[in-house]
Design a protein around this motif. Structure first.
Motif, PDB file in Angstrom:
ATOM      1  N   PHE A  79      45.636  46.017  51.360  1.00  0.00           N
ATOM      2  CA  PHE A  79      45.589  45.033  50.283  1.00  0.00           C
ATOM      3  C   PHE A  79      45.274  45.682  48.933  1.00  0.00           C
ATOM      4  N   SER A  80      45.603  46.939  48.778  1.00  0.00           N
ATOM      5  CA  SER A  80      45.232  47.680  47.570  1.00  0.00           C
ATOM      6  C   SER A  80      45.899  47.148  46.312  1.00  0.00           C
ATOM      7  N   ASP A  81      46.993  46.418  46.448  1.00  0.00           N
ATOM      8  CA  ASP A  81      47.678  45.853  45.283  1.00  0.00           C
ATOM      9  C   ASP A  81      47.474  44.351  45.173  1.00  0.00           C
ATOM     10  N   ARG A  82      46.419  43.830  45.795  1.00  0.00           N
ATOM     11  CA  ARG A  82      46.183  42.393  45.807  1.00  0.00           C
ATOM     12  C   ARG A  82      44.854  42.042  45.138  1.00  0.00           C
ATOM     13  N   LYS A  83      44.873  40.925  44.419  1.00  0.00           N
ATOM     14  CA  LYS A  83      43.644  40.357  43.866  1.00  0.00           C
ATOM     15  C   LYS A  83      43.255  39.158  44.717  1.00  0.00           C
ATOM     16  N   VAL A  84      42.033  39.178  45.215  1.00  0.00           N
ATOM     17  CA  VAL A  84      41.531  38.139  46.109  1.00  0.00           C
ATOM     18  C   VAL A  84      40.401  37.388  45.421  1.00  0.00           C
ATOM     19  N   ALA A 140      24.251  37.570  46.110  1.00  0.00           N
ATOM     20  CA  ALA A 140      25.494  37.861  45.396  1.00  0.00           C
ATOM     21  C   ALA A 140      25.441  39.224  44.729  1.00  0.00           C
ATOM     22  N   VAL A 141      24.326  39.526  44.099  1.00  0.00           N
ATOM     23  CA  VAL A 141      24.182  40.818  43.423  1.00  0.00           C
ATOM     24  C   VAL A 141      24.230  41.957  44.439  1.00  0.00           C
ATOM     25  N   GLN A 142      23.567  41.783  45.566  1.00  0.00           N
ATOM     26  CA  GLN A 142      23.575  42.817  46.597  1.00  0.00           C
ATOM     27  C   GLN A 142      24.978  43.039  47.156  1.00  0.00           C
ATOM     28  N   LEU A 143      25.701  41.954  47.403  1.00  0.00           N
ATOM     29  CA  LEU A 143      27.051  42.067  47.949  1.00  0.00           C
ATOM     30  C   LEU A 143      27.995  42.721  46.948  1.00  0.00           C
ATOM     31  N   ALA A 144      27.869  42.360  45.684  1.00  0.00           N
ATOM     32  CA  ALA A 144      28.712  42.972  44.661  1.00  0.00           C
ATOM     33  C   ALA A 144      28.451  44.470  44.567  1.00  0.00           C
ATOM     34  N   GLY A 145      27.186  44.854  44.633  1.00  0.00           N
ATOM     35  CA  GLY A 145      26.854  46.270  44.586  1.00  0.00           C
ATOM     36  C   GLY A 145      27.346  47.035  45.800  1.00  0.00           C
ATOM     37  N   GLU A 146      27.308  46.374  46.945  1.00  0.00           N
ATOM     38  CA  GLU A 146      27.738  47.006  48.196  1.00  0.00           C
ATOM     39  C   GLU A 146      29.244  47.206  48.254  1.00  0.00           C
ATOM     40  N   THR A 147      30.001  46.237  47.747  1.00  0.00           N
ATOM     41  CA  THR A 147      31.448  46.227  47.941  1.00  0.00           C
ATOM     42  C   THR A 147      32.266  46.585  46.709  1.00  0.00           C
ATOM     43  N   GLY A 148      31.644  46.520  45.539  1.00  0.00           N
ATOM     44  CA  GLY A 148      32.394  46.712  44.302  1.00  0.00           C
ATOM     45  C   GLY A 148      33.112  45.453  43.851  1.00  0.00           C
ATOM     46  N   ALA A 149      32.869  44.352  44.517  1.00  0.00           N
ATOM     47  CA  ALA A 149      33.473  43.083  44.122  1.00  0.00           C
ATOM     48  C   ALA A 149      32.766  42.521  42.891  1.00  0.00           C
ATOM     49  N   GLN A 150      33.424  41.588  42.229  1.00  0.00           N
ATOM     50  CA  GLN A 150      32.845  40.934  41.060  1.00  0.00           C
ATOM     51  C   GLN A 150      32.289  39.587  41.469  1.00  0.00           C
ATOM     52  N   ALA A 166      41.424  45.664  48.403  1.00  0.00           N
ATOM     53  CA  ALA A 166      41.730  44.604  47.445  1.00  0.00           C
ATOM     54  C   ALA A 166      40.745  44.598  46.287  1.00  0.00           C
ATOM     55  N   THR A 167      41.191  44.059  45.162  1.00  0.00           N
ATOM     56  CA  THR A 167      40.301  43.704  44.072  1.00  0.00           C
ATOM     57  C   THR A 167      39.744  42.327  44.390  1.00  0.00           C
ATOM     58  N   VAL A 168      38.433  42.236  44.538  1.00  0.00           N
ATOM     59  CA  VAL A 168      37.827  40.997  45.042  1.00  0.00           C
ATOM     60  C   VAL A 168      36.897  40.391  43.998  1.00  0.00           C
ATOM     61  N   ILE A 169      37.076  39.107  43.776  1.00  0.00           N
ATOM     62  CA  ILE A 169      36.180  38.300  42.951  1.00  0.00           C
ATOM     63  C   ILE A 169      35.642  37.192  43.840  1.00  0.00           C
ATOM     64  N   PHE A 170      34.348  36.950  43.783  1.00  0.00           N
ATOM     65  CA  PHE A 170      33.802  35.849  44.576  1.00  0.00           C
ATOM     66  C   PHE A 170      32.816  35.041  43.750  1.00  0.00           C
ATOM     67  N   THR A 171      32.723  33.750  44.089  1.00  0.00           N
ATOM     68  CA  THR A 171      31.777  32.885  43.413  1.00  0.00           C
ATOM     69  C   THR A 171      30.563  32.617  44.300  1.00  0.00           C
ATOM     70  N   TYR A 172      29.502  32.233  43.644  1.00  0.00           N
ATOM     71  CA  TYR A 172      28.293  31.800  44.339  1.00  0.00           C
ATOM     72  C   TYR A 172      27.663  30.703  43.495  1.00  0.00           C
ATOM     73  N   ALA A 173      26.856  29.867  44.129  1.00  0.00           N
ATOM     74  CA  ALA A 173      26.211  28.767  43.417  1.00  0.00           C
ATOM     75  C   ALA A 173      24.769  29.106  43.059  1.00  0.00           C
ATOM     76  N   ALA A 174      23.959  29.409  44.073  1.00  0.00           N
ATOM     77  CA  ALA A 174      22.529  29.624  43.830  1.00  0.00           C
ATOM     78  C   ALA A 174      21.986  30.921  44.413  1.00  0.00           C
TER      79      ALA A 174
END
Length: 236
Positions: free
Chosen positions: A3-8, A43-53, A30-38
């Motif tokens: 999925f190297s050319d995909r935005k998720v 969220a910060v830990q997961l973003a740091g672990e995976t490089g996701a936004q 993949a380039t990954v963006i994820f949302t969180y509510a609270a």
């Protein structure tokens, strides 16, 4: 790196099944963006672990969710994982809590999917995490919750027709009892959950994530408007 050319874009990606999906897509390039509510810390830990936004956006607030998706630009794969569970006697359930659940589970799934599809290229994928309770509900007290999960089925069938001419697929993944914070395998409801299951063990978030990647891949291009149950036979 399939999925190297995909935005998720994953709605509700900081914990549980959502976090497993973020990890699997990130590991697949993949380039990954994820949302969180609270869940800021998670969220910060997961973003740091995976490089996701990580983006803070409440899936139950239509304008906030639409803005987050729109600002992300063209999305190749959209995963709607946000969900709430409200249960109890329907005669005494708090109406505001039920409305909030409908906002997140139904309205968020619909408006999020539609917004993601606006700029989605041909061959895009929309995946909604539902529940096997939409097909079988052996316990009392879950009428409102099951209503929201059954609504996802109708939405997927309808959008499959609307988006099919653009080669965009939409599918619902229906987990059964899955070991997450919401329903842990060692929790107070576990024994009752295991009773109807053909395979007497809870599923894992990574198993659901694996199915998500399969349906997002090129091998699943002909699968749309369908329900994919992964529940150890709970609803069999």
């Amino acid at each position: 790196m399939a999925f190297s050319d995909r935005k998720v874009f994953v709605v509700g990606g900081s914990r549980g099944i959502g976090a497993a999906i973020v990890r699997r897509f990130a590991a697949a390039g993949a380039t990954v963006i994820f949302t969180y509510a609270a869940s800021v810390t998670a969220a910060v830990q997961l973003a740091g672990e995976t490089g996701a936004q990580a983006l803070q956006a409440d899936a139950g607030v239509r304008d906030a969710l639409i803005a987050a998706i729109r600002d992300a630009g063209p999305i190749d794969i959209f995963v709607y994982n946000a969900g709430l569970l409200v249960f109890g006697d329907p005669l005494t359930l708090d109406a505001d809590e039920v409305d909030r659940m409908i906002d997140v589970n139904v309205r968020g799934a619909y408006f999020g999917s539609v917004e993601a599809s606006r700029l989605m290229p041909e061959g895009g994928r929309i995946l909604v995490i539902g529940s096997d309770t939409a097909d079988s509900m052996p316990f009392p007290g879950l009428a409102a919750y099951v209503l929201t999960k059954a609504a996802m089925q109708g939405m997927a069938r309808g959008l499959a027709r609307d988006l099919g001419p653009r080669d965009i697929t939409i599918n619902v993944i229906q987990p059964g009892p899955t070991d997450t914070d919401m329903n842990p395998a060692d929790g107070p409801r576990a024994a009752g959950m295991l009773g109807p299951m053909a395979i007497k063990r809870y599923g894992t978030a990574d198993e659901v994530a694996s199915l998500t990647l399969y349906l997002a891949g090129p091998q699943a291009r002909g699968i749309t408007g369908a329900m994919h149950t992964i529940d150890g036979g709970f609803a069999a």
